[in-house]
Write a protein that holds these residues in place. Structure first.
Motif, PDB file in Angstrom:
ATOM      1  N   LYS A  24       0.605  -1.358  -0.059  1.00 25.38           N
ATOM      2  CA  LYS A  24       0.122  -0.038  -0.049  1.00 25.38           C
ATOM      3  C   LYS A  24       0.902   1.242  -0.102  1.00 25.38           C
ATOM      4  CE  LYS A  24      -3.758  -2.143   2.260  1.00 25.38           C
ATOM      5  NZ  LYS A  24      -4.578  -2.427   3.556  1.00 25.38           N
ATOM      6  N   LEU A  25       2.068   1.313   0.899  1.00 25.94           N
ATOM      7  CA  LEU A  25       2.735   2.412   0.847  1.00 25.94           C
ATOM      8  C   LEU A  25       3.464   2.529  -0.432  1.00 25.94           C
ATOM      9  CD1 LEU A  25       4.212   4.470   2.708  1.00 25.94           C
ATOM     10  CD2 LEU A  25       5.800   2.824   3.253  1.00 25.94           C
ATOM     11  N   ASP A  27       2.336   1.709  -3.409  1.00 25.05           N
ATOM     12  CA  ASP A  27       1.071   1.909  -4.357  1.00 25.05           C
ATOM     13  C   ASP A  27       1.136   3.644  -4.071  1.00 25.05           C
ATOM     14  OD1 ASP A  27      -0.850   1.922  -6.225  1.00 25.05           O
ATOM     15  OD2 ASP A  27      -2.237   1.853  -4.551  1.00 25.05           O
ATOM     16  N   VAL A  28       1.225   4.083  -3.009  1.00 21.60           N
ATOM     17  CA  VAL A  28       0.873   5.604  -2.773  1.00 21.60           C
ATOM     18  C   VAL A  28       1.960   6.499  -3.302  1.00 21.60           C
ATOM     19  CG1 VAL A  28       0.584   7.303  -0.893  1.00 21.60           C
ATOM     20  CG2 VAL A  28      -0.623   5.188  -0.846  1.00 21.60           C
ATOM     21  N   THR A  29       3.307   5.729  -3.090  1.00 19.50           N
ATOM     22  CA  THR A  29       4.249   6.597  -3.161  1.00 19.50           C
ATOM     23  C   THR A  29       4.996   6.455  -4.811  1.00 19.50           C
ATOM     24  OG1 THR A  29       6.001   5.019  -2.369  1.00 19.50           O
ATOM     25  CG2 THR A  29       5.036   6.606  -0.807  1.00 19.50           C
TER      26      THR A  29
END
Length: 147
Positions: A24-25, A27-29
């Motif tokens: 998830k991290l 994906d966000v960054t």
């Protein structure tokens, strides 16, 4: 922010939570993920807890452990593909788990190491040790610990 995140996994339920967080991290960054599983060598002596086996049997066992490790990191890659996150599966053969994680993070030029911790305290921590604590203590790369 992050370009490459190394997530250390052993395939356990707890480490899978760390994997999900790392994906998830990423994906966000927009970061890539390196999914790492450290594979131990077979104990060679009674002092290490091993049973005397023929060399070819030890090779077969270690090959099996390597195949299981690849299944674990390839599962992370499959999860990453669902999220459109690039994941590089990696395994390392070492008895020194924390050192292997740190070395792999340096080798892959990771900006962040993500791993889980059982949060053991007291006697259990002393007896079982903590690979996460060792990584936290010795890594010059930031470490995100999930419990």
């Amino acid at each position: 922010m992050y370009k490459r995140i190394l997530v250390a996994t052993d395939g356990s339920k707890l480490s899978n939570l760390a994997v999900q967080h790392a994906l998830k991290l990423a994906d966000v960054t927009g970061a890539e993920v390196v999914a790492l599983k450290v594979v131990p060598r077979y104990p060679q002596t009674y002092f290490e807890g091993g049973v005397a086996l023929a060399a070819e049997e030890i090779k077969r066992i270690e090959k099996e452990w390597q195949a299981e490790a690849m299944e674990v990191v390839n599962a992370v890659k499959a999860e990453g593909q669902k999220m459109a996150v690039k994941v590089k599966p990696a395994t390392v053969k070492s008895d020194l788990v924390a050192e292997a994680i740190i070395a792999a993070a340096k080798k892959h030029k990771a900006d962040l190491i993500v791993m889980a911790s059982h949060g053991r305290r007291g006697l259990k921590r002393l007896l079982l040790g903590s690979e996460t604590q060792q990584v936290l203590t010795h890594s010059h790369i930031p470490v995100l610990v999930l419990r």
